[in-house]
Motif scaffolding. Structure first.
Motif, short mmCIF file in Angstrom:
data_model
loop_
_atom_site.label_atom_id
_atom_site.label_comp_id
_atom_site.label_asym_id
_atom_site.label_seq_id
_atom_site.Cartn_x
_atom_site.Cartn_y
_atom_site.Cartn_z
N TYR A 123 0.85 -1.13 0.13
CA TYR A 123 -0.13 -0.11 0.02
C TYR A 123 0.87 1.19 0.03
O TYR A 123 1.65 1.44 0.82
CB TYR A 123 -0.71 0.04 1.39
N ASP A 124 0.82 2.07 -1.10
CA ASP A 124 1.61 3.36 -1.22
C ASP A 124 0.48 4.61 -0.85
O ASP A 124 0.97 5.62 -1.08
CB ASP A 124 2.23 3.46 -2.47
N GLY A 125 -0.57 4.41 -0.72
CA GLY A 125 -1.71 5.57 -0.59
C GLY A 125 -2.29 6.01 -1.87
O GLY A 125 -3.06 6.77 -2.03
N ASP A 126 -1.70 5.36 -3.07
CA ASP A 126 -2.39 5.91 -4.32
C ASP A 126 -3.73 5.02 -4.67
O ASP A 126 -3.81 3.77 -4.37
CB ASP A 126 -1.37 5.66 -5.61
N GLU A 127 -4.50 5.35 -5.27
CA GLU A 127 -5.75 5.03 -5.88
C GLU A 127 -5.58 4.58 -7.11
O GLU A 127 -5.55 5.26 -8.17
CB GLU A 127 -7.14 5.86 -5.82
N ASP A 128 -5.14 3.07 -7.35
CA ASP A 128 -4.73 2.71 -8.80
C ASP A 128 -6.11 2.36 -9.47
O ASP A 128 -6.95 1.97 -9.13
CB ASP A 128 -3.89 1.43 -8.57
N SER A 129 -5.97 2.57 -10.85
CA SER A 129 -6.99 2.19 -11.76
C SER A 129 -6.90 0.82 -12.30
O SER A 129 -5.75 0.48 -12.63
CB SER A 129 -7.36 3.27 -12.61
N PHE A 130 -7.91 0.09 -12.54
CA PHE A 130 -7.93 -1.27 -13.05
C PHE A 130 -8.86 -1.32 -14.11
O PHE A 130 -10.16 -0.69 -14.10
CB PHE A 130 -8.12 -2.23 -11.92
N GLY A 131 -8.50 -2.07 -15.30
CA GLY A 131 -9.53 -2.02 -16.56
C GLY A 131 -10.51 -3.26 -16.39
O GLY A 131 -10.35 -4.10 -15.30
N VAL A 141 -12.82 -4.75 4.84
CA VAL A 141 -12.44 -3.52 4.24
C VAL A 141 -12.95 -2.38 5.04
O VAL A 141 -14.19 -2.74 5.62
CB VAL A 141 -13.23 -3.51 2.79
N LEU A 142 -12.50 -1.30 5.09
CA LEU A 142 -13.21 -0.21 5.60
C LEU A 142 -13.43 0.87 4.53
O LEU A 142 -12.63 1.23 3.55
CB LEU A 142 -12.06 0.70 6.62
N TRP A 143 -14.75 1.34 4.54
CA TRP A 143 -14.88 2.48 3.69
C TRP A 143 -14.75 3.71 4.36
O TRP A 143 -15.34 4.00 5.57
CB TRP A 143 -16.64 2.28 3.28
N ALA A 163 -11.53 11.66 -2.21
CA ALA A 163 -12.30 12.16 -1.06
C ALA A 163 -12.79 10.95 -0.29
O ALA A 163 -13.02 10.91 0.87
CB ALA A 163 -13.67 12.98 -1.54
N PHE A 164 -12.96 9.65 -0.89
CA PHE A 164 -13.30 8.69 -0.38
C PHE A 164 -12.54 7.49 -0.75
O PHE A 164 -11.74 7.82 -1.80
CB PHE A 164 -15.05 8.28 -0.58
N GLY A 165 -12.65 6.36 0.05
CA GLY A 165 -11.87 5.32 -0.42
C GLY A 165 -12.10 3.84 0.50
O GLY A 165 -12.85 4.03 1.28
N PHE A 166 -11.22 2.86 -0.10
CA PHE A 166 -11.73 1.74 0.86
C PHE A 166 -10.08 1.22 1.37
O PHE A 166 -9.19 1.56 0.80
CB PHE A 166 -11.88 0.70 -0.16
N LEU A 167 -10.04 0.91 2.41
CA LEU A 167 -8.54 0.68 3.34
C LEU A 167 -8.65 -0.68 4.12
O LEU A 167 -9.79 -1.08 4.38
CB LEU A 167 -8.66 1.84 4.27
N ASP A 168 -7.43 -1.23 3.78
CA ASP A 168 -7.30 -2.58 4.68
C ASP A 168 -7.04 -2.04 6.01
O ASP A 168 -6.28 -1.44 6.33
CB ASP A 168 -5.93 -3.12 4.16
N PRO A 169 -7.94 -2.86 7.22
CA PRO A 169 -7.79 -2.55 8.36
C PRO A 169 -6.50 -2.70 8.98
O PRO A 169 -6.06 -2.03 9.91
CB PRO A 169 -8.82 -3.38 8.98
N LYS A 170 -5.64 -3.39 8.45
CA LYS A 170 -4.19 -3.76 8.77
C LYS A 170 -3.23 -2.33 8.84
O LYS A 170 -2.64 -2.05 9.45
CB LYS A 170 -3.46 -4.71 7.94
N GLN A 171 -3.67 -1.37 7.89
CA GLN A 171 -2.98 -0.15 7.65
C GLN A 171 -3.53 0.76 8.85
O GLN A 171 -2.60 1.71 8.95
CB GLN A 171 -3.56 0.56 6.48
N VAL A 172 -4.44 0.50 9.68
CA VAL A 172 -4.67 1.51 10.65
C VAL A 172 -3.90 1.47 11.94
O VAL A 172 -3.79 0.28 12.35
CB VAL A 172 -6.48 1.08 11.20
N LEU A 173 -3.50 2.41 12.38
CA LEU A 173 -2.41 2.46 13.60
C LEU A 173 -3.42 2.36 14.91
O LEU A 173 -3.19 1.42 15.67
CB LEU A 173 -1.67 3.79 13.66
N ARG A 174 -4.39 3.26 15.15
CA ARG A 174 -5.44 3.16 16.09
C ARG A 174 -6.32 4.26 15.94
O ARG A 174 -6.29 5.07 14.93
CB ARG A 174 -4.67 3.54 17.41
#
Length: 210
Positions: A7-15, A108-110, A142-153
């Motif tokens: 995870y690098d913070g970028d929202e990648d696009s997929f076809g 997944v976190l929205w 503005a919005f995104g989806f995140l892996d809960p493992k990325q959350v510090l607290r």
């Protein structure tokens, strides 16, 4: 995540071809009311935060390094977001990039992102709290989806009452709670002094005092 990309913070696009390699088992997504985050405190103790989109929904994560030549890009160690929904789903991934042929559970976190206000620097040098605000809904991030493992607290986000409310950042939306009446505060402060562990993260002596 399915291809083990970091995870690098970028929202990648997929076809469409890449979308076709992922299928949800029974076309189902499961909603959860709460998420528990385990973390290690600054003095090497175990602790846990509970994330609930209704009453305690703000989180922090490490800010990935950015190389976009912006002087303010790497000036703060954390990113902040508000959790709108907590989900899990079972997916199957096929294709030559697939790591497993069996169904995999994915949590997944929205989220709705906060952006840092660079016009009002915060921290110990300025004797002010860091100031943030919601990113405008027109922005692609503005919005995104995140892996809960990325959350510090969980983190303590305080409204800046002096700047009042605004509806500019987002039209009426399910991203807000009903009691918010489709309004956001213009600015928020980051509560660096919520507890001693949080304070140490900003001083620079987090886990193990290093």
């Amino acid at each position: 995540r399915l291809t083990n990309r970091e995870y690098d913070g970028d929202e990648d696009s997929f076809g469409p071809d890449e979308h076709d390699t992922v299928s949800f088992v029974h076309d189902r997504i499961f909603l959860h009311k709460a998420l528990r985050i385990n973390y290690t405190t600054y003095d090497m103790r175990r602790a846990q935060d509970t994330i609930n989109p209704r009453i305690r929904s703000d989180i922090m994560l490490l800010a990935p390094h950015e190389d976009d030549e912006d002087d303010n890009a790497n000036g703060h160690p954390y990113w902040y977001a508000r959790v709108i929904g907590i989900f899990h789903l079972n997916v199957k991934h096929r294709g030559f990039l697939s790591k497993s042929k069996s169904a995999q559970r994915m949590d997944v976190l929205w989220i709705r992102w906060f952006g840092r206000d660079t016009t009002a620097p915060g921290g110990f040098e300025t004797c002010r709290l860091h100031r943030i605000g919601f990113i405008n809904h027109d922005a692609p991030n503005a919005f995104g989806f995140l892996d809960p493992k990325q959350v510090l607290r969980a983190c303590h986000i305080l409204p800046c009452f002096a700047y009042n409310f605004t509806a500019e950042y987002l039209p009426p939306s399910i991203a807000r709670q009903p009691e918010e009446r489709d309004m956001d505060y213009v600015y928020y402060y980051v509560g660096m002094f919520a507890d001693r562990d949080m304070l140490m993260r900003y001083i620079g002596g987090a886990i193990g005092h290093k």
